[in-house]
Design a protein around this motif. Structure first.
Motif, PDB file in Angstrom:
ATOM      1  N   ASP A  98      -5.968  -7.967  -3.589  1.00 41.99           N
ATOM      2  CA  ASP A  98      -5.567  -6.552  -3.598  1.00 41.99           C
ATOM      3  C   ASP A  98      -6.338  -5.709  -2.592  1.00 41.99           C
ATOM      4  O   ASP A  98      -6.304  -4.479  -2.645  1.00 41.99           O
ATOM      5  CB  ASP A  98      -5.738  -5.958  -5.003  1.00 41.99           C
ATOM      6  N   SER A  99      -7.046  -6.368  -1.646  1.00 43.36           N
ATOM      7  CA  SER A  99      -7.773  -5.588  -0.639  1.00 43.36           C
ATOM      8  C   SER A  99      -7.913  -6.403   0.638  1.00 43.36           C
ATOM      9  O   SER A  99      -7.925  -7.638   0.607  1.00 43.36           O
ATOM     10  CB  SER A  99      -9.163  -5.192  -1.145  1.00 43.36           C
ATOM     11  N   MET A 100      -8.042  -5.689   1.748  1.00 38.87           N
ATOM     12  CA  MET A 100      -8.234  -6.358   3.032  1.00 38.87           C
ATOM     13  C   MET A 100      -9.556  -7.126   3.034  1.00 38.87           C
ATOM     14  O   MET A 100      -9.646  -8.237   3.568  1.00 38.87           O
ATOM     15  CB  MET A 100      -8.210  -5.312   4.153  1.00 38.87           C
ATOM     16  N   LYS A 101     -10.576  -6.551   2.431  1.00 37.58           N
ATOM     17  CA  LYS A 101     -11.885  -7.213   2.395  1.00 37.58           C
ATOM     18  C   LYS A 101     -11.790  -8.564   1.683  1.00 37.58           C
ATOM     19  O   LYS A 101     -12.350  -9.566   2.139  1.00 37.58           O
ATOM     20  CB  LYS A 101     -12.884  -6.302   1.683  1.00 37.58           C
ATOM     21  N   LEU A 102     -11.070  -8.591   0.578  1.00 37.32           N
ATOM     22  CA  LEU A 102     -10.918  -9.852  -0.159  1.00 37.32           C
ATOM     23  C   LEU A 102     -10.095 -10.852   0.649  1.00 37.32           C
ATOM     24  O   LEU A 102     -10.440 -12.039   0.740  1.00 37.32           O
ATOM     25  CB  LEU A 102     -10.264  -9.594  -1.521  1.00 37.32           C
ATOM     26  N   ALA A 103      -9.022 -10.395   1.250  1.00 38.52           N
ATOM     27  CA  ALA A 103      -8.180 -11.278   2.069  1.00 38.52           C
ATOM     28  C   ALA A 103      -8.976 -11.864   3.233  1.00 38.52           C
ATOM     29  O   ALA A 103      -8.874 -13.066   3.533  1.00 38.52           O
ATOM     30  CB  ALA A 103      -6.959 -10.529   2.581  1.00 38.52           C
ATOM     31  N   GLU A 104      -9.788 -11.041   3.872  1.00 36.39           N
ATOM     32  CA  GLU A 104     -10.614 -11.510   4.995  1.00 36.39           C
ATOM     33  C   GLU A 104     -11.616 -12.565   4.527  1.00 36.39           C
ATOM     34  O   GLU A 104     -11.867 -13.553   5.234  1.00 36.39           O
ATOM     35  CB  GLU A 104     -11.354 -10.330   5.634  1.00 36.39           C
ATOM     36  N   THR A 105     -12.177 -12.352   3.350  1.00 35.01           N
ATOM     37  CA  THR A 105     -13.143 -13.320   2.812  1.00 35.01           C
ATOM     38  C   THR A 105     -12.464 -14.642   2.467  1.00 35.01           C
ATOM     39  O   THR A 105     -13.003 -15.723   2.749  1.00 35.01           O
ATOM     40  CB  THR A 105     -13.844 -12.738   1.567  1.00 35.01           C
ATOM     41  N   ILE A 106     -11.289 -14.556   1.873  1.00 39.02           N
ATOM     42  CA  ILE A 106     -10.533 -15.784   1.557  1.00 39.02           C
ATOM     43  C   ILE A 106     -10.205 -16.535   2.841  1.00 39.02           C
ATOM     44  O   ILE A 106     -10.353 -17.763   2.922  1.00 39.02           O
ATOM     45  CB  ILE A 106      -9.258 -15.440   0.763  1.00 39.02           C
ATOM     46  N   ILE A 140       3.893  -3.751   1.474  1.00 36.45           N
ATOM     47  CA  ILE A 140       4.472  -4.312   2.706  1.00 36.45           C
ATOM     48  C   ILE A 140       3.524  -4.148   3.900  1.00 36.45           C
ATOM     49  O   ILE A 140       3.280  -5.126   4.623  1.00 36.45           O
ATOM     50  CB  ILE A 140       5.874  -3.732   2.976  1.00 36.45           C
ATOM     51  N   PRO A 141       2.930  -2.962   4.114  1.00 33.91           N
ATOM     52  CA  PRO A 141       1.959  -2.853   5.219  1.00 33.91           C
ATOM     53  C   PRO A 141       0.782  -3.829   5.065  1.00 33.91           C
ATOM     54  O   PRO A 141       0.321  -4.402   6.058  1.00 33.91           O
ATOM     55  CB  PRO A 141       1.486  -1.393   5.132  1.00 33.91           C
ATOM     56  N   PHE A 142       0.330  -4.027   3.842  1.00 30.74           N
ATOM     57  CA  PHE A 142      -0.782  -4.944   3.575  1.00 30.74           C
ATOM     58  C   PHE A 142      -0.384  -6.381   3.916  1.00 30.74           C
ATOM     59  O   PHE A 142      -1.119  -7.103   4.604  1.00 30.74           O
ATOM     60  CB  PHE A 142      -1.192  -4.834   2.101  1.00 30.74           C
ATOM     61  N   ILE A 143       0.781  -6.786   3.460  1.00 28.09           N
ATOM     62  CA  ILE A 143       1.241  -8.150   3.732  1.00 28.09           C
ATOM     63  C   ILE A 143       1.443  -8.373   5.232  1.00 28.09           C
ATOM     64  O   ILE A 143       1.112  -9.441   5.764  1.00 28.09           O
ATOM     65  CB  ILE A 143       2.529  -8.460   2.943  1.00 28.09           C
ATOM     66  N   GLU A 144       1.955  -7.365   5.916  1.00 25.78           N
ATOM     67  CA  GLU A 144       2.141  -7.490   7.372  1.00 25.78           C
ATOM     68  C   GLU A 144       0.805  -7.710   8.083  1.00 25.78           C
ATOM     69  O   GLU A 144       0.715  -8.499   9.037  1.00 25.78           O
ATOM     70  CB  GLU A 144       2.849  -6.249   7.921  1.00 25.78           C
ATOM     71  N   LYS A 145      -0.234  -7.067   7.585  1.00 27.00           N
ATOM     72  CA  LYS A 145      -1.564  -7.228   8.194  1.00 27.00           C
ATOM     73  C   LYS A 145      -2.139  -8.620   7.928  1.00 27.00           C
ATOM     74  O   LYS A 145      -2.686  -9.248   8.837  1.00 27.00           O
ATOM     75  CB  LYS A 145      -2.523  -6.163   7.646  1.00 27.00           C
ATOM     76  N   ILE A 146      -2.034  -9.091   6.691  1.00 27.38           N
ATOM     77  CA  ILE A 146      -2.694 -10.368   6.374  1.00 27.38           C
ATOM     78  C   ILE A 146      -1.834 -11.581   6.728  1.00 27.38           C
ATOM     79  O   ILE A 146      -2.320 -12.714   6.689  1.00 27.38           O
ATOM     80  CB  ILE A 146      -3.122 -10.434   4.888  1.00 27.38           C
ATOM     81  N   SER A 147      -0.598 -11.354   7.109  1.00 27.21           N
ATOM     82  CA  SER A 147       0.282 -12.477   7.436  1.00 27.21           C
ATOM     83  C   SER A 147      -0.192 -13.226   8.684  1.00 27.21           C
ATOM     84  O   SER A 147       0.207 -14.369   8.913  1.00 27.21           O
ATOM     85  CB  SER A 147       1.718 -11.995   7.646  1.00 27.21           C
TER      86      SER A 147
END
Length: 230
Positions: A98-106, A140-147
């Motif tokens: 649920d956050s960019m920080k978590l996605a980046e860490t994963i 959607i903006p979040f998914i576009e970033k982490i995709s």
């Protein structure tokens, strides 16, 4: 007792599938085993359960080491960035991104292990202040970033609906999450296929299935009330 409760949940899932002409195979039952001792999980395993959901990293890792290796573990609770490294190679699916920080860490920890982490984006559809998750319009903006992350695969969405006495009150929440998944897939974002909808818990999973859930997270319905004293 566990066998009877598990059978009852299975019957309820089948009935909900039948009601909307879905195949039982389309719905994965996640046995939410937080706070339950290893002996109880082993009993559930002996009854055929192979998918377990845990909320806490330490509990998940301890159970992972102690139980058979053909179990599919799901991290369904809020995940702190400093704990990602402990579970990245142990879980089939992380439900609570649920956050960019978590996605980046994963992404970083998955790269270290040379694996692809399957994740769901957590959506706070009801916008409850006590719950984690992105707002609908942020998804959607979040998914576009982490995709673009090469070691993350966005597989779907997850929500925790409000606790209600009448499960019908949550139907709109499940409907809205399903509609959002359709909107995301229509965008054809590279590396993104929203095929999983993790929604519905003990008191509302039948309604969630009717509205398109592909995973339901059932704890109390299978294991009885939680023990918070351990």
């Amino acid at each position: 007792m566990l066998k009877e409760q598990l059978n009852e949940v299975e019957q309820n899932i089948q009935q909900a599938c039948d009601k909307v002409s879905r195949s039982r195979e389309d719905v994965t039952l996640i046995a939410v085993s937080k706070t339950k001792p290893i002996s109880v999980l082993q009993e559930a395993y002996n009854l055929g359960v192979r998918v377990f959901g845990e909320n806490k990293v330490q509990e998940l890792t301890e159970k992972y080491e102690a139980l058979p290796k053909d179990i599919h573990w799901h991290m369904i609770g809020h995940l702190q960035t400093n704990k990602v490294k402990y579970i990245i190679d142990k879980v089939d699916l992380i439900h609570s991104v649920d956050s960019m920080k978590l996605a980046e860490t994963i992404e970083k920890e998955a790269a270290k292990k040379n694996l692809i982490a399957n994740i769901l984006v957590e959506v706070n559809v009801a916008e409850e202040e006590s719950k984690f998750g992105l707002k609908m319009e942020e998804v959607i903006p979040f998914i576009e970033k982490i995709s673009v992350f090469p070691h993350i695969r966005v597989c779907g969405l997850m929500t925790i609906a409000p606790f209600v006495e009448n499960s019908e009150e949550n139907r709109e929440i499940f409907t809205n999450l399903r509609k959002l998944s359709v909107d995301i897939n229509a965008k054809n974002i590279d590396n993104v296929n929203v095929s999983i909808l993790s929604m519905g818990m003990t008191n509302d999973y039948a309604v969630a299935i009717e509205e398109g859930a592909t995973m339901v997270r059932v704890g109390t319905g299978i294991f009885g009330a939680r023990n918070y004293n351990i």
